[in-house]
Design a protein around this motif. Structure first.
Motif, mmCIF file in Angstrom:
data_model
loop_
_atom_site.group_PDB
_atom_site.id
_atom_site.type_symbol
_atom_site.label_atom_id
_atom_site.label_comp_id
_atom_site.label_asym_id
_atom_site.label_seq_id
_atom_site.Cartn_x
_atom_site.Cartn_y
_atom_site.Cartn_z
ATOM 1 N N ASN A 605 0.801 -1.224 0.000
ATOM 2 C CA ASN A 605 0.000 0.000 0.000
ATOM 3 C C ASN A 605 0.832 1.273 0.000
ATOM 4 N N TRP A 606 2.132 1.175 0.254
ATOM 5 C CA TRP A 606 2.916 2.399 0.376
ATOM 6 C C TRP A 606 4.240 2.411 -0.392
ATOM 7 N N ILE A 607 4.550 1.357 -1.125
ATOM 8 C CA ILE A 607 5.761 1.312 -1.951
ATOM 9 C C ILE A 607 5.364 1.103 -3.408
ATOM 10 N N TYR A 608 5.912 1.942 -4.262
ATOM 11 C CA TYR A 608 5.512 1.943 -5.666
ATOM 12 C C TYR A 608 6.762 2.037 -6.538
ATOM 13 N N LEU A 609 6.814 1.219 -7.593
ATOM 14 C CA LEU A 609 7.963 1.178 -8.497
ATOM 15 C C LEU A 609 7.488 1.389 -9.927
ATOM 16 N N ASP A 610 8.205 2.243 -10.679
ATOM 17 C CA ASP A 610 7.866 2.437 -12.087
ATOM 18 C C ASP A 610 9.141 2.469 -12.909
ATOM 19 N N GLY A 611 9.038 2.096 -14.169
ATOM 20 C CA GLY A 611 10.183 2.128 -15.068
ATOM 21 C C GLY A 611 9.734 2.165 -16.516
ATOM 22 N N ASP A 612 10.493 2.870 -17.357
ATOM 23 C CA ASP A 612 10.211 2.948 -18.788
ATOM 24 C C ASP A 612 11.517 2.822 -19.559
ATOM 25 N N PHE A 613 11.496 1.980 -20.586
ATOM 26 C CA PHE A 613 12.667 1.721 -21.429
ATOM 27 C C PHE A 613 12.286 1.964 -22.882
ATOM 28 N N THR A 614 13.174 2.627 -23.627
ATOM 29 C CA THR A 614 12.942 2.826 -25.060
ATOM 30 C C THR A 614 14.218 2.516 -25.832
ATOM 31 N N TYR A 615 14.038 1.890 -26.981
ATOM 32 C CA TYR A 615 15.139 1.679 -27.925
ATOM 33 C C TYR A 615 14.685 2.213 -29.278
ATOM 34 N N SER A 616 15.533 3.012 -29.909
ATOM 35 C CA SER A 616 15.191 3.619 -31.199
ATOM 36 C C SER A 616 16.335 3.429 -32.183
ATOM 37 N N TYR A 617 15.987 3.108 -33.405
ATOM 38 C CA TYR A 617 16.943 2.955 -34.504
ATOM 39 C C TYR A 617 16.552 3.966 -35.570
ATOM 40 N N ALA A 618 17.391 4.987 -35.756
ATOM 41 C CA ALA A 618 17.049 6.098 -36.649
ATOM 42 C C ALA A 618 18.080 6.212 -37.763
ATOM 43 N N ARG A 619 17.608 6.278 -39.006
ATOM 44 C CA ARG A 619 18.498 6.369 -40.146
ATOM 45 C C ARG A 619 17.922 7.289 -41.220
ATOM 46 N N SER A 620 18.838 7.931 -41.960
ATOM 47 C CA SER A 620 18.466 8.688 -43.156
ATOM 48 C C SER A 620 18.425 7.720 -44.325
ATOM 49 N N ILE A 621 17.358 7.745 -45.101
ATOM 50 C CA ILE A 621 17.154 6.754 -46.156
ATOM 51 C C ILE A 621 18.004 7.045 -47.388
ATOM 52 N N ASP A 622 18.196 8.306 -47.717
ATOM 53 C CA ASP A 622 18.828 8.670 -48.982
ATOM 54 C C ASP A 622 20.345 8.732 -48.919
ATOM 55 N N ASP A 623 20.941 8.597 -47.728
ATOM 56 C CA ASP A 623 22.396 8.660 -47.601
ATOM 57 C C ASP A 623 22.990 7.259 -47.565
ATOM 58 N N PRO A 624 24.264 7.112 -47.984
ATOM 59 C CA PRO A 624 24.897 5.786 -48.002
ATOM 60 C C PRO A 624 25.099 5.233 -46.603
ATOM 61 N N GLU A 625 25.140 3.905 -46.507
ATOM 62 C CA GLU A 625 25.358 3.233 -45.233
ATOM 63 C C GLU A 625 26.680 3.694 -44.627
ATOM 64 N N GLY A 626 26.628 3.993 -43.334
ATOM 65 C CA GLY A 626 27.803 4.499 -42.649
ATOM 66 C C GLY A 626 27.809 6.006 -42.515
#
Length: 746
Positions: A605-626
């Protein structure tokens, strides 16, 4: 004979229907008369149940006088209500209570994320203005201009800058500034007093037809309290000569009307060697009235002003060489002044069991002046590269929304239609070169902007047993007008553009503890009006974002809730106005995908735990790999905390982690990540509360904001560097920061 028998059967049928088919109607409100959205009402002798809508309204069919109802909602005391009279609509008021995750029930027509936000607000109240946006799981912010500039925002693989890809509103009033002097979508939330927040409504992705411009990575709507059940004053003080006073004063709080005034003043020198001289004043008043016909009206008025000095973003080489410390400056004449005045009128009415109407109108005036120096002596080796950005703006707009639903009477659909307009009149939108904030050396741009956005949307909900199908479509039309004040003749450039944004969502509620969803949709963000000068052929004026989410919400035990989603978001070719340089840059096509995970667990009734995790993979489509990484796009973020509340004591230990991320396209320059711990505790007795906040408990050395910037500096010997250098420029994060407070309620 047959006729008499039919008459008797008809009378019996009517009698049965009257006894067992009547509906109980009313509203559920909190102690401050704000509607409780999603309150769960269940009939004690059957499986009949109902939820309250956006105005707290409900209809529960199949009940009789004398029946017993159970009413519950997270954060409120469960209530037993005995029906006395079915001929009148009732108002049921619920009392605040400690969080009990057992009260959470997943439903087809309630956004679970909003339930989670209420949990987070109750267990971890907002302590500072910087905490406001952090209530959105996975959202990170950074401040790099003395505390007065809008924060930099990161979400779902986006460096959103100051709001380009997140739609932010307060009581339905837009916060994002279109065609802003500093950056598109600039969102200064500092006019919102944290203690006045009642609810945080948010969602990620472009899946809501009623959310338009900038709603690509998501939206956030802050709802302020309708009324107060008591008044309070508080005083805070601590490190770096920080001081904050807050007053909340209840004027009216009865069954028909509510009114209160809120005030805030704060000042802070900051940890920098050159004082920030930061100060902010907030004034706010709100009045609510319920009319005899059931209409609900609220009027908000507020004023905000702020001024500050800043040490700016400093190059790593200047610190490593010992020329300055990490809290020093190469140009300490940066800073700014800004102010905003708001009027917002909201009207709702439950016309009947099926028809709900919501209207809002707003008017704001806004002044902005910002001095920055990012490159020092790169462009001008004599006077330096300081710039001034400023504007004067007026915004007005209105929206009307009508919802027709037969769900209250056991039906299976709801239709929502909305129409609205927003107009921005911006005068003297300017970019100029300055020196020491007191002399203008040249003017790069100065002009008047008029930007209008007309829009309409349709949402349809079809309820098929446990499945909700939600198609929607939105149409936005923009008209742009720009008059260049640097040309002698009056010859405004103009352009019109339109975009259609369809949505399609599926929500399947297996039972009150399990819900899965598939969301898809197209959103957009507008570009700066000055793009019309560079792209007169209407090319990518309104770049679209294509998104999809697959996920679910799971109540694994009465006190354990887990939610997660796999997501994708792709953006079209876009052209972005860079306010710091007064130029338009091609952004190219981009794609982002990732994972969101969240957990809420109540140990007891008096102890509360929260957590949030995110993973993102971001890329430009028109540029070469790397060479296709997106600078400053966050990859892994984690936030979480442990909260305790018992016998008047409340405390929380919270952590946030941001992983290293690329600062340029090939990751040869890296923006360093960080882990920060914060601690707060308070004790309440009688009408008093005392406590403290500690930011950066472990006194970690961290960089709050970072950019890969080319600059040229004047060395300690007074000579200029022989050639420019491109490297990380940063604003240091706040060191150990203690603030104590005392609060009196009456």
């Amino acid at each position: 004979m047959l006729k008499n028998l039919l008459s008797l059967l008809a009378i019996a049928f009517v009698g049965v229907f009257s006894a067992h088919g009547q509906a109980f109607k009313g509203r559920v409100l909190d102690s401050g008369s704000s509607p409780i959205i999603g309150a769960y009402l269940i009939h004690g002798d059957s499986e009949h149940h109902a939820h309250t809508n956006d105005s707290g309204y409900f209809v529960l069919p199949g009940v009789s006088a004398g029946d017993t109802l159970q009413i519950s909602h997270i954060g409120f005391e469960r209530q037993i209500y005995v029906i006395e009279d079915l001929t009148k609509e009732v108002t049921i008021r619920m009392k605040d209570a400690a969080i009990e995750l057992g009260e959470v029930v997943f439903s087809q027509d309630i956004n679970p994320l909003n339930t989670l936000s209420r949990i987070d607000l109750k267990t971890n109240p907002v302590n500072t203005s910087q905490d406001i946006l952090r209530k959105v799981p996975g959202l990170f912010i950074g401040q790099h201009a003395g505390g007065g500039k809008a924060e930099q925002i990161f979400l779902r693989g986006f460096d959103i800058d100051h709001g380009t890809d997140i739609n932010i509103t307060v009581d339905g009033m837009p916060v994002n500034m279109v065609s802003h002097a500093h950056g598109q979508g600039y969102s200064d939330l500092h006019f919102l007093i944290p203690e006045t927040i009642e609810r945080v409504d948010f969602d990620k992705g472009p899946y809501n037809a009623d959310k338009g411009n900038f709603a690509t990575a998501g939206y956030v709507n802050f709802q302020t309290k309708r009324g107060l059940d008591k008044s309070s004053v508080s005083v805070q003080g601590g490190s770096f000569n920080s001081m904050r006073t807050v007053g909340l004063f209840k004027l009216i709080n009865d069954k028909k009307s509510n009114a209160y005034i809120a005030t805030e003043y704060l000042s802070n020198d900051g940890p920098f060697e050159s004082s920030q001289n930061f100060s902010r004043l907030n004034l706010m008043g709100k009045y609510g009235l319920t009319l005899e016909d059931g209409s609900d009206i609220s009027l908000l008025a507020s004023y905000f002003t702020s001024k500050w000095d800043a040490s700016g973003q400093i190059p790593v080489r200047a610190v490593e060489s010992g020329q300055i410390t990490e809290f020093g400056a190469l140009d300490d004449t940066e800073g700014g002044v800004t102010s905003r005045m708001n009027l917002a009128l909201n009207h709702t009415k439950q016309v009947n069991d099926r028809l709900f109407v919501k209207n809002n109108a707003y008017y704001s005036t806004y002044d902005f002046e910002l001095f920055s120096n990012f490159t020092f002596f790169l462009e001008d080796s004599i006077n330096g590269d300081q710039i001034r950005q400023r504007e004067n703006r007026a915004i007005f707009g209105a929206e009307s929304q009508v919802t027709y639903s037969n769900a209250f009477s056991g039906g299976d659909y709801a239709l929502q239609f909305g129409v609205g307009v927003r107009n921005d009149f911006i005068r003297d939108n300017e970019l100029a070169g300055t020196k020491n904030r007191d002399s203008v050396r040249f003017v790069t741009q100065r002009g008047d902007i008029t930007e209008s956005n007309y829009y309409s949307y349709v949402n349809f909900d079809l309820f098929l047993s446990k499945l909700r199908i939600n198609p929607g479509i939105r149409v936005d039309y923009f008209k742009y007008l720009y008059q260049d004040q640097l040309t002698p003749e009056y010859d405004p450039a103009s352009l019109t553009a339109a975009v259609v944004s369809p949505k399609l969502n599926f929500i399947y509620t297996v039972n009150p503890s399990v819900q899965v969803f598939l969301k898809s949709g197209i959103g957009f963000h507008s570009n700066d009006t000055r793009v019309v000068l560079e792209r007169p052929n209407n090319e990518s004026i309104l770049p679209r974002g294509f998104g999809a989410d697959l996920g679910g919400n799971f109540k694994l035990s009465p006190r354990l809730i887990v939610n997660g989603a796999l997501w994708y978001l792709g953006l079209e070719q876009e052209f972005v106005y860079v306010g710091d340089a007064g130029i338009v840059e091609a952004g190219g096509r981009t794609a982002r995908k990732g994972v969101d995970l969240g957990l809420r667990w109540q140990a007891n009734n008096w102890i509360y735990l929260d957590g949030d995790f995110t993973y993102s993979y971001a890329r430009s489509i028109d540029d070469p790999e790397g060479d296709n990484l997106i600078p400053l796009a966050p990859r892994i973020t984690t936030t979480g905390g442990l909260s305790v509340e018992k016998n008047g004591f409340a405390g929380a230990l919270r952590a946030r982690y941001l992983q290293d991320r690329p600062a340029n396209e090939d990751n040869s320059v890296v923006a360093e990540g960080y882990t920060i711990l914060d601690l707060n505790a308070s004790y309440s007795f009688s009408n008093f509360s005392v406590g403290f906040f500690i930011q950066n408990l472990l006194n970690s050395d961290w960089k709050e904001t970072q950019f890969d910037t080319e600059s040229r500096i004047r060395l300690a010997n007074g000579q200029l560097e022989p050639s420019p250098v491109s490297e990380i420029h940063f604003t240091p994060g706040t060191p150990f920061n203690f603030t104590g407070f005392v609060k009196f309620s009456f």
